[in-house]
Write an enzyme that holds these catalytic residues in place. Structure first.
Site, PDB file in Angstrom:
ATOM      1  N   LYS A 106       0.854  -1.186   0.000  1.00  0.00           N
ATOM      2  CA  LYS A 106       0.000   0.000   0.000  1.00  0.00           C
ATOM      3  C   LYS A 106       0.889   1.235   0.000  1.00  0.00           C
ATOM      4  CE  LYS A 106      -3.453   2.583   2.504  1.00  0.00           C
ATOM      5  NZ  LYS A 106      -3.343   3.262   3.786  1.00  0.00           N
ATOM      6  N   GLY A 167      -7.871   9.726   9.987  1.00  0.00           N
ATOM      7  CA  GLY A 167      -8.147   9.818  11.412  1.00  0.00           C
ATOM      8  C   GLY A 167      -9.175  10.845  11.818  1.00  0.00           C
ATOM      9  N   ALA A 193      -9.440   6.100   4.679  1.00  0.00           N
ATOM     10  CA  ALA A 193      -9.289   7.283   5.536  1.00  0.00           C
ATOM     11  C   ALA A 193     -10.590   8.061   5.662  1.00  0.00           C
ATOM     12  CB  ALA A 193      -8.184   8.215   5.046  1.00  0.00           C
ATOM     13  N   GLY A 194     -10.867   8.481   6.888  1.00  0.00           N
ATOM     14  CA  GLY A 194     -11.973   9.379   7.156  1.00  0.00           C
ATOM     15  C   GLY A 194     -13.230   8.744   7.697  1.00  0.00           C
ATOM     16  N   ASN A 215      -8.745   2.114  10.273  1.00  0.00           N
ATOM     17  CA  ASN A 215      -7.967   1.798  11.464  1.00  0.00           C
ATOM     18  C   ASN A 215      -8.474   2.588  12.664  1.00  0.00           C
ATOM     19  OD1 ASN A 215      -4.408   1.913  12.387  1.00  0.00           O
ATOM     20  ND2 ASN A 215      -6.122   0.963  13.389  1.00  0.00           N
ATOM     21  N   THR A 216      -8.370   3.928  12.592  1.00  0.00           N
ATOM     22  CA  THR A 216      -8.730   4.767  13.730  1.00  0.00           C
ATOM     23  C   THR A 216     -10.178   4.571  14.158  1.00  0.00           C
ATOM     24  OG1 THR A 216      -7.120   6.421  12.993  1.00  0.00           O
ATOM     25  CG2 THR A 216      -8.767   7.138  14.593  1.00  0.00           C
TER      26      THR A 216
END
Length: 264
Positions: A106, A167, A193-194, A215-216
């Site tokens: 990635k 995040g 993301a987001g 992830n976050t």
């Protein structure tokens, strides 16, 4: 489990995956929580920040491979923390060496520390070098449809536009751009993301994205294991809704009950 039917597999670099939820391995309190969350998510592809997570660089420290073995999961090394094409390429080569020739990677090349937006010039440069070097590149990028198509044409095996800053938990900020990317793509489009909560993941899938990486949203939740389970279900629901086809939006009501034979 949130697994696509065999006929509806997510195919990346020629390999089919039943799960369309990809998860990160950072920000968890320990490796055991990482394992439990990954299992609750039913993820098959897990991404690893080579510059931050031990997968063998330090033989004296606990390794992620102890809890997420490569024979069970597809490890997706990423270049998080890289700000130049040169650093990203070097990191990918290190990962390939540590993972015995593993070519799936990635690519992330960041533009600045405040927004963590991708540096598109450096991303294009790194993608060209990595593809030429035999890597199978899944690339983090902005939600620019022109750039996404260019990365596909370079030879990236998946394009991963952001929904919002990394995040941030803001959810999908530009559905129009994502739809443009999806409709013009011949490779998997995976939102990266987001995402903040399950409804964000479901919306991404309803739009027609092939998968979501997060992830976050999981690791930062009050209960990461429960959130991983929620995300798994959201991905499944969103995918099924996309395949089923939503009804068109209309300004006026439309009765759901038949009028034939109504008394009076």
């Amino acid at each position: 489990m949130t697994l696509s039917a065999p006929s509806d597999a997510l195919v990346i670099a020629g390999k089919p995956y039943r799960s369309r939820l990809l998860t990160g391995t950072g920000k968890f309190k320990d490796l055991d929580e990482t394992r439990l969350a990954t299992e609750a998510a039913a993820a098959q592809i897990v991404t690893v920040a080579i510059r931050r997570v031990n997968i063998g660089q330090d033989p004296n420290a606990p390794s992620l491979l102890d809890v997420l073995p490569p024979d069970r999961y597809t490890l997706l090394p990423n270049t998080a923390g890289c700000y130049t094409a040169e650093d990203a390429v070097r990191t990918c080569r290190l990962a390939r060496e540590l993972l015995d020739g593993h070519n799936l990677t990635k690519l992330e090349v960041l533009g600045d520390e405040r927004t963590l937006y991708p540096d598109v010039v450096q991303t294009l440069k790194a993608a060209e070098q990595l593809v030429a070097d035999g890597f199978e590149v899944m690339v983090y990028t902005s939600d620019d449809p022109i750039l996404a198509k260019r990365l596909e044409e370079i030879g990236c095996v998946a394009v991963m536009p952001l929904a919002a800053p990394i995040g941030s938990g803001l959810g999908i900020q530009n559905k129009y751009n994502l739809l443009e990317i999806i409709e013009n793509a011949k490779v998997p489009i995976i939102v990266d993301a987001g995402v903040g909560t399950a409804s964000d993941a479901a919306i991404a899938m309803e739009l027609g994205c092939d998968g979501v990486l997060m992830n976050t949203a999981i690791a930062g939740a009050r209960d990461p294991i429960l959130m991983a389970s929620a995300m798994r279900k959201a991905i499944e629901a969103g995918r099924e809704a996309f395949l089923a086809g939503r009804i068109p939006r209309k300004r006026y009501a439309s009765a759901s009950s038949p009028v034939d034979g109504v008394i009076g």
